[in-house]
Design a protein around this motif. Sequence first.
Motif, PDB file in Angstrom:
ATOM      1  N   ILE A 119      15.256   1.275   2.581  1.00 52.46           N
ATOM      2  CA  ILE A 119      14.168   1.020   1.969  1.00 52.46           C
ATOM      3  C   ILE A 119      13.840   2.222   1.127  1.00 52.46           C
ATOM      4  N   GLU A 120      13.375   2.189  -0.211  1.00 50.77           N
ATOM      5  CA  GLU A 120      13.295   3.591  -0.953  1.00 50.77           C
ATOM      6  C   GLU A 120      11.682   3.474  -1.342  1.00 50.77           C
ATOM      7  N   LEU A 121      11.130   4.455  -0.969  1.00 51.07           N
ATOM      8  CA  LEU A 121       9.658   4.577  -1.309  1.00 51.07           C
ATOM      9  C   LEU A 121       9.253   5.928  -2.131  1.00 51.07           C
ATOM     10  N   LYS A 122       8.758   5.679  -3.328  1.00 55.52           N
ATOM     11  CA  LYS A 122       8.045   6.796  -4.166  1.00 55.52           C
ATOM     12  C   LYS A 122       6.752   6.587  -4.110  1.00 55.52           C
ATOM     13  N   GLU A 123       5.983   7.545  -5.064  1.00 48.56           N
ATOM     14  CA  GLU A 123       4.135   7.521  -4.873  1.00 48.56           C
ATOM     15  C   GLU A 123       4.116   5.972  -4.887  1.00 48.56           C
ATOM     16  N   ASP A 135       0.907  -1.206  -0.035  1.00 47.42           N
ATOM     17  CA  ASP A 135      -0.066   0.147  -0.127  1.00 47.42           C
ATOM     18  C   ASP A 135       0.936   1.098  -0.078  1.00 47.42           C
ATOM     19  N   PHE A 136       2.006   1.026   0.154  1.00 47.65           N
ATOM     20  CA  PHE A 136       3.082   2.243   0.022  1.00 47.65           C
ATOM     21  C   PHE A 136       3.054   2.997   1.165  1.00 47.65           C
ATOM     22  N   CYS A 137       2.694   2.604   2.286  1.00 49.71           N
ATOM     23  CA  CYS A 137       2.272   3.583   3.584  1.00 49.71           C
ATOM     24  C   CYS A 137       3.678   3.902   4.008  1.00 49.71           C
ATOM     25  N   GLY A 138       4.918   3.251   3.932  1.00 54.09           N
ATOM     26  CA  GLY A 138       5.881   3.738   4.635  1.00 54.09           C
ATOM     27  C   GLY A 138       6.223   3.406   5.892  1.00 54.09           C
ATOM     28  N   VAL A 179       9.685   1.883   6.028  1.00 56.19           N
ATOM     29  CA  VAL A 179      10.713   3.028   6.044  1.00 56.19           C
ATOM     30  C   VAL A 179      10.810   3.662   7.341  1.00 56.19           C
TER      31      VAL A 179
END
Lengths: 389, 64
Positions: B24-28, B10-13, B16
């Motif tokens: 860990i690298e998170l974009k949109e 869900d790319f919630c971070g 991270v």
Amino acid sequence: MKKEYDVIIVGAGPAGSMAARYSAVQGISVLMLEKDRDVGYPVRCGEAISKGGIEEFITIDQRWISTPINKFSFISPGGIEVVIPLEEQGYILERKIFDYALAESAAKEGAEIQTRAYVYDLIIENGKVSGVKVEIAGEKKEIKSKIVIGADGVESRVGRWAGLKTYTDFRDMESGTQVTASNINVDQNTCYFYFGKDVAPQGYLWVFPKGNNLANIGLGVSGIIGKKKSALSYLNDFMDSKFPNAPVLTRVAGGIPCTITLEKIVSDGLMLVGDAARQINPLSGGGIASGMIGGSIAGRVAGEAVKMNKLDHIYQYESDWHNRLGKRHKTFDNIKNGIFHFTDEKFNNIAKSVAKVEVDQRSIGNVFKVALFNNPSLMLDVAKAFFKK
Amino acid sequence: MIEILPNKCDFCGCCVGVCPEDAIELKEAEIKIIEPLCTNCSKCIWACPIEVIKFNRNGVKAAS
């Protein structure tokens, strides 16, 4: 967009927008960068806030109010419900629109805003943060600034690139997940909180109504619990037992860093605000109001530093934050650590004693007194919480 | 090695936020483990609210 700004803010949530507004209002050049395509979306939030928390920054507008809240209901593991009328009204927000309104208020003061702008590194010159490296719709750019404010949320990396320790111990990270579901037939002006080892151990589960029987239902559990059973699994169990056929309109995950503020939230040329600085209230997990407060202080101090041409002045933000909220968060964190270890039996005993108080006599303060009086062991826990350094 | 299942993320971070190594690298809507930095400490697996991070034994030298 210019090649250089006085202040660049990374992240356009409530903390970022307030940092942008309170620096831009001083007549300096400000750019706010947002990695997602929209300000305010996706919403990773229960959306509850007190009236005072909003009114310090913006006039209440029905466009972004889902429902007013005038009661809290606490449900013990044994199912005893304690309803407490609130002395100060609260609201469940429509964050998508609220965050937009906050960003607009920064824009009105002259801040520039750029979405789809992913900051992947900092420019560091002679040990001082001097701008950002950013990818805007796939194109890499360097933009310089006197000050960078990291408002990049729970997933913040900006501080790390400047050498600050910003990660949160996994035991203090509440792993959260939430659904927004319809056909949730509860009182539309009451926030419900469920406690206990079967529902949300070392955390709590919330049901926050949004009007018309729509509700945010979510929970957070400590990372130490997540090792054995995930937040998702706890939420699925609750929905299956309480609201088995409720249509789910939105499903989100999120991390809630329930801990004290980072030891350092400023380094040369860099300030951290909001979740990035761990400015959440560690007891409630609420971070909208405290993020706006942190952002506004940082924005004001950054503007002053630029205007005085004295960049060391940004260190003033640290003490201003701690005097306003940071010190109080230490006490809340100690209380949280006490409650973390409550057994279901203790929750039930507290609920039983408070349930004996007439509803119109129940204020948060009064409930606290009754809970203490009838559960002497609770008194010890709270005393420990208050007096622990 | 640690793997994030991209289709379920869900790319919630949250991961991270607990990573001690900035690995860990998170974009949109993109996420990746920066493998040279990852120490396989597994904190991201425990913190993930929705069980999308897994430990894959392939590629990790078995303990003898």
